[in-house]
Design an enzyme around this catalytic site. Structure first.
Site, PDB file in Angstrom:
ATOM      1  N   ARG A  10       0.793  -1.056   0.060  1.00 21.73           N
ATOM      2  CA  ARG A  10       0.170   0.269   0.164  1.00 21.73           C
ATOM      3  C   ARG A  10       0.942   1.252   0.074  1.00 21.73           C
ATOM      4  O   ARG A  10       1.997   1.127   0.444  1.00 21.73           O
ATOM      5  CB  ARG A  10      -0.735  -0.148   1.171  1.00 21.73           C
ATOM      6  CG  ARG A  10      -1.978   1.048   1.017  1.00 21.73           C
ATOM      7  CD  ARG A  10      -2.530   1.374   2.636  1.00 21.73           C
ATOM      8  NE  ARG A  10      -3.495   2.560   2.684  1.00 21.73           N
ATOM      9  CZ  ARG A  10      -3.909   2.974   3.806  1.00 21.73           C
ATOM     10  NH1 ARG A  10      -3.772   2.171   4.910  1.00 21.73           N
ATOM     11  NH2 ARG A  10      -4.740   4.288   3.851  1.00 21.73           N
ATOM     12  N   HIS A  11       0.602   2.201  -0.805  1.00 22.13           N
ATOM     13  CA  HIS A  11       1.194   3.512  -0.685  1.00 22.13           C
ATOM     14  C   HIS A  11       1.563   4.105   0.680  1.00 22.13           C
ATOM     15  O   HIS A  11       0.884   3.675   1.729  1.00 22.13           O
ATOM     16  CB  HIS A  11       0.521   4.743  -1.626  1.00 22.13           C
ATOM     17  CG  HIS A  11      -0.836   4.988  -1.062  1.00 22.13           C
ATOM     18  ND1 HIS A  11      -0.788   5.890  -0.097  1.00 22.13           N
ATOM     19  CD2 HIS A  11      -1.896   4.501  -1.331  1.00 22.13           C
ATOM     20  CE1 HIS A  11      -2.141   5.914   0.443  1.00 22.13           C
ATOM     21  NE2 HIS A  11      -2.716   5.213  -0.406  1.00 22.13           N
ATOM     22  N   GLU A  13       2.067   6.807   3.693  1.00 17.81           N
ATOM     23  CA  GLU A  13       1.048   8.120   4.173  1.00 17.81           C
ATOM     24  C   GLU A  13       0.858   9.459   3.489  1.00 17.81           C
ATOM     25  O   GLU A  13       2.222   9.847   2.997  1.00 17.81           O
ATOM     26  CB  GLU A  13       1.307   8.246   5.620  1.00 17.81           C
ATOM     27  CG  GLU A  13       0.084   9.318   6.234  1.00 17.81           C
ATOM     28  CD  GLU A  13       0.438   9.600   7.823  1.00 17.81           C
ATOM     29  OE1 GLU A  13      -0.102   8.941   8.770  1.00 17.81           O
ATOM     30  OE2 GLU A  13       1.220  10.518   8.006  1.00 17.81           O
ATOM     31  N   THR A  14      -0.283   9.942   3.226  1.00 18.93           N
ATOM     32  CA  THR A  14      -0.399  11.237   2.631  1.00 18.93           C
ATOM     33  C   THR A  14      -0.996  12.352   3.694  1.00 18.93           C
ATOM     34  O   THR A  14      -1.427  11.906   4.933  1.00 18.93           O
ATOM     35  CB  THR A  14      -1.182  11.490   1.356  1.00 18.93           C
ATOM     36  OG1 THR A  14      -2.592  11.262   1.823  1.00 18.93           O
ATOM     37  CG2 THR A  14      -0.952  10.444   0.445  1.00 18.93           C
ATOM     38  N   SER A  15      -0.822  13.624   3.295  1.00 19.27           N
ATOM     39  CA  SER A  15      -1.723  14.527   4.649  1.00 19.27           C
ATOM     40  C   SER A  15      -3.041  14.150   4.634  1.00 19.27           C
ATOM     41  O   SER A  15      -3.715  14.413   5.842  1.00 19.27           O
ATOM     42  CB  SER A  15      -1.575  15.946   3.969  1.00 19.27           C
ATOM     43  OG  SER A  15      -2.134  16.215   2.740  1.00 19.27           O
ATOM     44  N   TRP A  16      -3.590  13.653   3.745  1.00 22.63           N
ATOM     45  CA  TRP A  16      -5.381  13.548   3.773  1.00 22.63           C
ATOM     46  C   TRP A  16      -5.182  12.239   4.701  1.00 22.63           C
ATOM     47  O   TRP A  16      -6.218  12.122   5.506  1.00 22.63           O
ATOM     48  CB  TRP A  16      -5.655  13.323   2.272  1.00 22.63           C
ATOM     49  CG  TRP A  16      -6.304  14.565   1.687  1.00 22.63           C
ATOM     50  CD1 TRP A  16      -5.602  15.820   2.003  1.00 22.63           C
ATOM     51  CD2 TRP A  16      -7.110  14.869   0.748  1.00 22.63           C
ATOM     52  NE1 TRP A  16      -6.388  16.738   1.317  1.00 22.63           N
ATOM     53  CE2 TRP A  16      -7.135  16.111   0.471  1.00 22.63           C
ATOM     54  CE3 TRP A  16      -7.926  13.790  -0.081  1.00 22.63           C
ATOM     55  CZ2 TRP A  16      -8.095  16.404  -0.283  1.00 22.63           C
ATOM     56  CZ3 TRP A  16      -8.984  14.247  -0.960  1.00 22.63           C
ATOM     57  CH2 TRP A  16      -8.842  15.606  -1.055  1.00 22.63           C
ATOM     58  N   ARG A  68       0.629   8.915  -5.232  1.00 25.30           N
ATOM     59  CA  ARG A  68       0.854   8.464  -4.005  1.00 25.30           C
ATOM     60  C   ARG A  68       1.450   7.157  -4.114  1.00 25.30           C
ATOM     61  O   ARG A  68       2.541   6.723  -3.512  1.00 25.30           O
ATOM     62  CB  ARG A  68      -0.008   8.631  -3.016  1.00 25.30           C
ATOM     63  CG  ARG A  68      -1.379   7.789  -3.397  1.00 25.30           C
ATOM     64  CD  ARG A  68      -2.590   8.425  -2.236  1.00 25.30           C
ATOM     65  NE  ARG A  68      -3.830   7.471  -2.560  1.00 25.30           N
ATOM     66  CZ  ARG A  68      -4.570   8.030  -3.335  1.00 25.30           C
ATOM     67  NH1 ARG A  68      -4.603   9.029  -4.060  1.00 25.30           N
ATOM     68  NH2 ARG A  68      -6.005   7.385  -3.312  1.00 25.30           N
ATOM     69  N   GLU A  95      -7.070   3.599  -6.645  1.00 22.74           N
ATOM     70  CA  GLU A  95      -8.171   3.099  -5.292  1.00 22.74           C
ATOM     71  C   GLU A  95      -9.487   3.481  -5.719  1.00 22.74           C
ATOM     72  O   GLU A  95      -9.973   3.977  -6.807  1.00 22.74           O
ATOM     73  CB  GLU A  95      -7.754   4.640  -4.455  1.00 22.74           C
ATOM     74  CG  GLU A  95      -8.466   4.463  -3.104  1.00 22.74           C
ATOM     75  CD  GLU A  95      -8.110   3.127  -2.366  1.00 22.74           C
ATOM     76  OE1 GLU A  95      -8.634   2.162  -2.758  1.00 22.74           O
ATOM     77  OE2 GLU A  95      -7.941   3.266  -1.250  1.00 22.74           O
ATOM     78  N   GLY A  97     -13.171   4.568  -5.923  1.00 24.82           N
ATOM     79  CA  GLY A  97     -13.925   6.067  -6.010  1.00 24.82           C
ATOM     80  C   GLY A  97     -14.729   6.334  -4.964  1.00 24.82           C
ATOM     81  O   GLY A  97     -15.726   5.581  -4.682  1.00 24.82           O
ATOM     82  N   TYR A  98     -14.539   7.394  -4.220  1.00 21.34           N
ATOM     83  CA  TYR A  98     -15.704   8.011  -3.160  1.00 21.34           C
ATOM     84  C   TYR A  98     -16.558   8.936  -3.810  1.00 21.34           C
ATOM     85  O   TYR A  98     -17.421   9.560  -3.050  1.00 21.34           O
ATOM     86  CB  TYR A  98     -14.950   8.322  -2.056  1.00 21.34           C
ATOM     87  CG  TYR A  98     -14.295   7.264  -1.341  1.00 21.34           C
ATOM     88  CD1 TYR A  98     -14.872   6.261  -0.630  1.00 21.34           C
ATOM     89  CD2 TYR A  98     -12.890   6.999  -0.994  1.00 21.34           C
ATOM     90  CE1 TYR A  98     -14.372   5.365   0.074  1.00 21.34           C
ATOM     91  CE2 TYR A  98     -12.159   5.851  -0.378  1.00 21.34           C
ATOM     92  CZ  TYR A  98     -13.055   5.125   0.050  1.00 21.34           C
ATOM     93  OH  TYR A  98     -12.438   3.824   0.887  1.00 21.34           O
TER      94      TYR A  98
END
Length: 209
Positions: A10-11, A13-16, A68, A95, A97-98
């Site tokens: 898994r990639h 961490e991002t800020s999100w 990412r 990923e 989609g949300y």
């Protein structure tokens, strides 16, 4: 035919991720911690490949096209001493989609869309936000991707695609996979015998988006 082994990362961490925001198709870069996690995954992968007698120079490497995942892959390959950019992209690894929920926290999605949120909470695998995907949708494309894999492969993608692949391979049910936390900075090995996280078992299960 032998079953291919997938070394799945898994990639980082991002800020999100740190803020608990749903990313989906949004192209959010790794933060400093995410870059460190990606490098860590590269070191873990090096050990796993040595353990399994795999030659890193002959394995295919493939990533989600989202930044990412690409940045994670390039840091992983750097740790392995391989050319960072020498890997393939596959849109099927993107990923889940949300839709209209992207950029929101779960609490914000619930406040803005309480009816769909409640339905998805009850049937997480089946229900999609407006403009988004269900896990059933993701499972279809991950099944298609897996059937296109012809040899042991290193893949960098996302938490949602990992859950869908686990169900597609029969390692988890939709109900159990929906509750799995997919770690960052780890390597999951999908093989004929099941799933190994490099320690010998899946780690803590908890509710995730």
């Amino acid at each position: 035919m032998p079953v291919p082994t997938i070394y799945y990362i898994r990639h980082g961490e991002t800020s999100w991720n740190a803020e608990g925001r749903l990313q989906g198709a949004q192209d959010i870069a790794l933060n400093e911690r995410g870059r460190a996690q990606a490098a860590q995954a590269g070191r873990i992968l090096a050990g796993l490949l040595a353990r399994d007698g795999r030659d890193k120079t002959t394995l295919p490497f493939v990533a989600s096209p989202l930044i990412r995942a690409r940045a994670t892959m390039e840091l992983v390959r750097t740790e392995l001493g391989l050319p960072p950019g020498d890997y393939a992209l596959d849109d099927r690894l993107r990923e889940i989609g949300y839709g209209t929920w992207e950029g929101s926290t779960l609490a914000q999605a619930q406040a803005a869309d309480p009816v769909v949120y409640a339905r998805r909470l009850a049937e997480k695998w089946m229900v999609a936000p407006e403009g988004g995907e269900s896990y059933v949708d993701v499972q279809v494309r991950m099944t298609e991707w897996y059937h296109s894999v012809t040899s042991d492969t290193v893949a960098v993608a996302h938490g949602g695609t990992a859950r869908a692949l686990m169900v597609a391979l029969g390692f988890e049910t939709p109900a159990s996979a929906a509750e799995l936390y997919i770690e960052q900075g780890a390597v999951y090995v999908f093989g004929a015998a099941g799933i190994d996280d490099g320690i010998g078992s899946l780690r803590l299960r908890q509710r995730r988006a």
